[in-house]
Each structure stands twice: as C-alpha cells, then as structure tokens.
Design an enzyme around this catalytic site. Sequence first.
Site, short mmCIF file in Angstrom:
data_model
loop_
_atom_site.label_atom_id
_atom_site.label_comp_id
_atom_site.label_asym_id
_atom_site.label_seq_id
_atom_site.Cartn_x
_atom_site.Cartn_y
_atom_site.Cartn_z
N HIS A 64 -10.79 -1.28 2.34
CA HIS A 64 -11.82 -1.89 3.19
C HIS A 64 -13.08 -1.04 3.23
CE1 HIS A 64 -11.32 1.03 6.46
NE2 HIS A 64 -10.02 0.95 6.26
N ARG B 143 -10.56 -4.98 9.78
CA ARG B 143 -11.46 -4.31 8.84
C ARG B 143 -11.12 -4.67 7.40
NH1 ARG B 143 -8.03 -0.57 11.26
NH2 ARG B 143 -7.02 1.03 9.98
N GLU C 203 -2.67 -0.07 7.41
CA GLU C 203 -2.88 1.36 7.25
C GLU C 203 -1.65 2.12 7.76
OE1 GLU C 203 -3.67 3.93 5.94
OE2 GLU C 203 -5.77 4.33 6.41
N HIS D 200 -5.89 -0.70 2.85
CA HIS D 200 -6.32 0.52 3.53
C HIS D 200 -6.07 1.75 2.67
CE1 HIS D 200 -6.62 -1.77 7.35
NE2 HIS D 200 -5.68 -2.49 6.77
#
Length: 248
Positions: free
Chosen positions: A9, A60, A87, A182
């Site tokens: 991202h 995100r 993440e 991520h």
Amino acid sequence: MFKLVLVRHGQSAWNLENRFTGWTDVGLTEQGMDEAREAGRLLREGGYEFDVAYTSVLKRAIKTLWLALEEMDREWLPVIRAWQLNERHYGNLQGLNKAEMAEKFGEEQVHIWRRSYDVPPPPLDADDKRHPRFDRRYADLTPEQLPATESLKITLGRVLPYWHEVLAPEIKAGKRLLIAAHGNSLRAMVKYLDNISDEEITSLNIPTGVPLVYELDDNLQAIKNYYLGDADEIAKKAAAVAAQGKAK
C-alpha cells in the site's frame, strides 16, 4: 510462465508519523494516494492485465487497490478481501512512534521487533480495546486466529496457507492476480517465493506503492522478480523504510 504482481500500500498516515501500525486501520496520505495511482499508471503503461485482485481488510491496502485499478480503468475487476493478507500484528507497540521506541529501548531492540523472523513484540492484553476481538470485521474468526501480537514467522503461518489454498490454485488456473497488501504480509510471501533464509529476510524492505512483478514457472517457483519504475527512486524508498526504526 505465470506472472504475479504484488503492491505494498501507499504511504499511510502512520507511516508518515513513523508509528507501528499493524492491524490498526489508518488511511492513506496524499502521497500514499499518489503512489497508488502511480502504481496503476506503471501497470497500465506496461500492458499488464488482471483477472482478479486480492487485498486485506484494512483500508490503506483497499484504497491503494482502488486507486490503482481506477488508473488502469479496471474498476470492474472482482476484488477479494482477506484478513490473511493483513499486516503483521504489532501487539502492544501499535500506535507507538518507532524513533521514540528506539531512543527508549535502543535501535537494536526496535530492529528486532520490526524485522526479526521469530521474535514478536509484547502482546496486547485480552481486554485492550485495540485487540482484534473487539472489531466486528473479525467476528467470524476463532480465538486462535485472533492475534495479540505476531512475528514474521507467525504472519507467514497465516499467509502461506492462504497462498496454497486460494492464490496458487487461481494462478495455476491461468488467472492473472494483482495483490495489494502490506509490508510484512508481502515479506512473508516473498520469503516463501524466493526461499529467503530466516536470517536474510531481516534485511528485506519493500517500498510503498511500487509494483513488484514475479515470473513463476509451472510449479510456481520464482524464475525472477523485478520492480516497475525508476530504480534510484525505488532504492530511496526502500532505504527510507529501513531507516524508520532509527532514533531521532
């Protein structure tokens, strides 16, 4: 030969503030949105086509994917969101400033928390409101699936089954995949694809908003990989990621 494209991202609000983010759901900065659009532009100009896109359940990554697809004029592509691509969970460090933690605990300790393969940060207490058990998007997960903290090894433990059960079969079926995720969920995937050792993975830093292309053989073994874009700019971005854990 199969091609797979991974994109971390774009810069998030907590990337900008140099905070441990993990499963905290923060948005993109203006720079992060520009990075996402640039990723889409590079893919469009490179003639890349996709059949399905995957992302995490964190905005995100979702927004990065949206903006990249918009730039490619491919908003109609099916998008699958999976918590397994989230993440790494940074436990009790989530929300704390990395440079301040380096001043308090030393750069080496912060580097271990950020980049070691098998050392997780201090966990969240079960009654901490940051714990994912209080977030309705994870309501269908079992208590064993809900992390209070994660190392990269633990993250790999959820990414790899998703690779084998969902992503790999799609690729072998001829589907062209774009994955927006991520830094650490992608590091886990890259570790597996490139057969990177536990020691070497500590020095791998994935820049934000830059498409990483994998060429895979019939057994989905990596033939080669490469980033799209200006090599010097990509190196600067990777170095900036590496420097986040240094004291001010």
